[in-house]
Design a protein around this motif. Structure first.
Motif, mmCIF file in Angstrom:
data_model
loop_
_atom_site.group_PDB
_atom_site.id
_atom_site.type_symbol
_atom_site.label_atom_id
_atom_site.label_comp_id
_atom_site.label_asym_id
_atom_site.label_seq_id
_atom_site.Cartn_x
_atom_site.Cartn_y
_atom_site.Cartn_z
ATOM 1 N N ASN A 191 7.135 -0.969 9.489
ATOM 2 C CA ASN A 191 6.154 0.235 7.548
ATOM 3 C C ASN A 191 6.597 -0.245 6.238
ATOM 4 O OD1 ASN A 191 7.618 2.350 8.980
ATOM 5 N ND2 ASN A 191 10.195 1.467 9.627
ATOM 6 N N CYS A 192 5.508 0.741 5.322
ATOM 7 C CA CYS A 192 4.929 -0.300 4.741
ATOM 8 C C CYS A 192 4.633 0.928 3.759
ATOM 9 C CB CYS A 192 3.834 -1.388 4.956
ATOM 10 S SG CYS A 192 3.604 -1.988 3.042
ATOM 11 N N GLY A 193 4.176 0.679 2.247
ATOM 12 C CA GLY A 193 3.559 1.560 1.398
ATOM 13 C C GLY A 193 2.023 0.285 0.871
ATOM 14 N N VAL A 194 1.452 1.922 0.245
ATOM 15 C CA VAL A 194 0.535 0.836 -0.675
ATOM 16 C C VAL A 194 0.477 2.385 -2.042
ATOM 17 C CG1 VAL A 194 -0.893 0.168 0.897
ATOM 18 C CG2 VAL A 194 -1.112 2.890 0.265
ATOM 19 N N THR A 195 -0.067 1.719 -3.133
ATOM 20 C CA THR A 195 -0.108 2.418 -4.547
ATOM 21 C C THR A 195 -0.998 3.962 -4.500
ATOM 22 O OG1 THR A 195 -2.166 1.472 -4.988
ATOM 23 C CG2 THR A 195 -0.388 -0.115 -5.969
ATOM 24 N N SER A 233 6.341 6.407 -4.793
ATOM 25 C CA SER A 233 5.713 5.743 -5.641
ATOM 26 C C SER A 233 4.245 4.965 -5.105
ATOM 27 C CB SER A 233 6.546 4.502 -6.378
ATOM 28 O OG SER A 233 7.669 3.597 -5.288
ATOM 29 N N SER A 234 4.613 5.503 -3.331
ATOM 30 C CA SER A 234 3.608 5.231 -2.827
ATOM 31 C C SER A 234 3.146 5.802 -1.549
ATOM 32 C CB SER A 234 4.044 3.659 -2.163
ATOM 33 O OG SER A 234 5.259 4.174 -1.395
ATOM 34 N N ASN A 269 -7.572 -8.273 -1.049
ATOM 35 C CA ASN A 269 -8.357 -7.335 -0.481
ATOM 36 C C ASN A 269 -7.979 -6.176 -1.707
ATOM 37 O OD1 ASN A 269 -10.660 -7.524 1.385
ATOM 38 N ND2 ASN A 269 -8.386 -8.141 2.066
ATOM 39 N N ASP A 270 -7.216 -6.529 -2.205
ATOM 40 C CA ASP A 270 -6.480 -5.986 -3.959
ATOM 41 C C ASP A 270 -6.308 -4.696 -4.198
ATOM 42 O OD1 ASP A 270 -7.476 -8.029 -5.547
ATOM 43 O OD2 ASP A 270 -9.483 -7.130 -5.664
ATOM 44 N N ILE A 271 -5.392 -4.654 -2.726
ATOM 45 C CA ILE A 271 -4.661 -3.963 -2.169
ATOM 46 C C ILE A 271 -2.934 -3.483 -2.644
ATOM 47 C CG2 ILE A 271 -3.776 -2.279 -0.440
ATOM 48 C CD1 ILE A 271 -6.101 -2.537 1.394
ATOM 49 N N GLY A 272 -2.252 -2.864 -3.555
ATOM 50 C CA GLY A 272 -0.984 -2.855 -4.102
ATOM 51 C C GLY A 272 0.024 -2.156 -3.296
#
Length: 310
Positions: A191-195, A233-234, A269-272
């Motif tokens: 499980n993860c999240g991106v901006t 927040s993501s 790849n500049d994915i926050g």
């Protein structure tokens, strides 16, 4: 008078012994027949036990259960022989008394050893069904580990914390069992999240390629990323991939390496991956009122301090 009583007692004893002797002579053929029947049933019981054990071993590989079934078959056949022998001796009442006594004893033992009996019966069912075997990694009754011993009373396994765990068979049989060794592969979920400003299609492409490049990831099964919610927040997602191993250490190592690879790929790849952020929104009137109340509190605090100084 004393001589008369002595002679009378003597004759009574003699008559009793003679009557017993006559009964013995009369019953002698039946006694010989009952002894012969017992001997015959003894050998029949041994033969049945060996045949039952050979037949059961073809589909039950638990040695303790095989011996138990063989012993039970022996005692059942031999008990039948005992009852027939007693009937030949015309001791039907004794047979009835034995059966009644056995029923009472069995009922008493069932209450006294209820838990042991439940564990034993569960062990028998498990030996027939074989939900797992030695050296399998299982999770049951809130415990997880490697199975080391299976008997008719309990299951002994070694946890991954280096502890020996003994679980009664009834707890294993009455609860769900996860057998991680039943299949040659295992799926991992991350499980993860991106901006919110991230390109979601790019996230899927970069994430899936980063995981597929790992050596331990199964090439015959798909690796997928699925977004599932807008978080605080993501934008959150779950990454699914398969590994060609079913042991717990291999699972933990694969999950660790996948987390590292995913983080490196996103950084490259500049994915926050954002920190938790809270945005507080005030209406103008409420904001001004809040500032006035804060300024009033500060001024009153200063006046109190000045008065205390004077």
């Amino acid at each position: 008078m004393d001589n008369f009583n002595l002679n009378e007692s003597y004759h009574l004893i003699v008559d009793k012994l003679v009557s017993w002797y006559k009964v013995l002579i009369t019953m002698l053929p039946n006694m010989l027949l009952s002894i012969i029947l017992l001997i015959i049933f003894y050998f029949i019981s041994k033969l049945v036990r060996s045949l039952v054990k050979k037949g059961v071993q073809s589909f039950i590989h638990n040695l303790a259960l095989v011996k138990l079934i063989g012993t039970l078959s022996f005692f059942i056949i031999f008990s039948i022989g005992i009852f027939i022998s007693l009937s030949v001796l015309k001791l039907d009442k004794a047979v009835t008394s034995l059966l009644a006594g056995a029923g009472v004893v069995g009922l008493a033992l069932s209450f006294a050893f209820q838990d042991s009996a439940t564990n034993f019966i569960s062990g028998v069912f498990m030996a027939v069904r074989k939900p797992f075997k030695i050296d399998d990694v299982i999770e049951t009754a809130d415990e997880m580990g490697i199975v080391k011993h299976i008997n008719l009373r309990n299951v002994i396994m070694y946890s991954f914390n280096g502890q020996e765990v003994i679980i009664p068979n009834k707890d294993v049989y009455q609860n769900k069992v996860r057998n991680y060794s039943a299949l040659a592969h295992r799926r991992i979920e991350l499980n993860c999240g991106v901006t919110y400003d991230a390109d979601l299609e790019k996230v899927i492409k970069v994430g899936e390629e980063a995981i597929k490049s790992l050596d331990f990831v199964s090439k015959s099964k798909e690796t997928n990323i699925f977004f599932n919610e807008y978080g605080g927040s993501s934008i959150n997602f779950t990454l699914y991939f398969w590994i060609e191993t079913n042991d717990q250490p291999g699972f933990l190592k694969a999950r660790n390496d996948a987390l590292i690879a995913l983080k490196k790929a996103f950084d490259k790849n500049d994915i926050g991956i954002p920190f938790p952020i809270r945005t507080l929104e005030f209406k103008p009137n409420q904001f001004n009122k809040a500032l006035k109340s804060i300024s009033i509190e500060n001024s009153s605090t200063k006046e109190n301090n000045n008065n205390d100084t004077k």
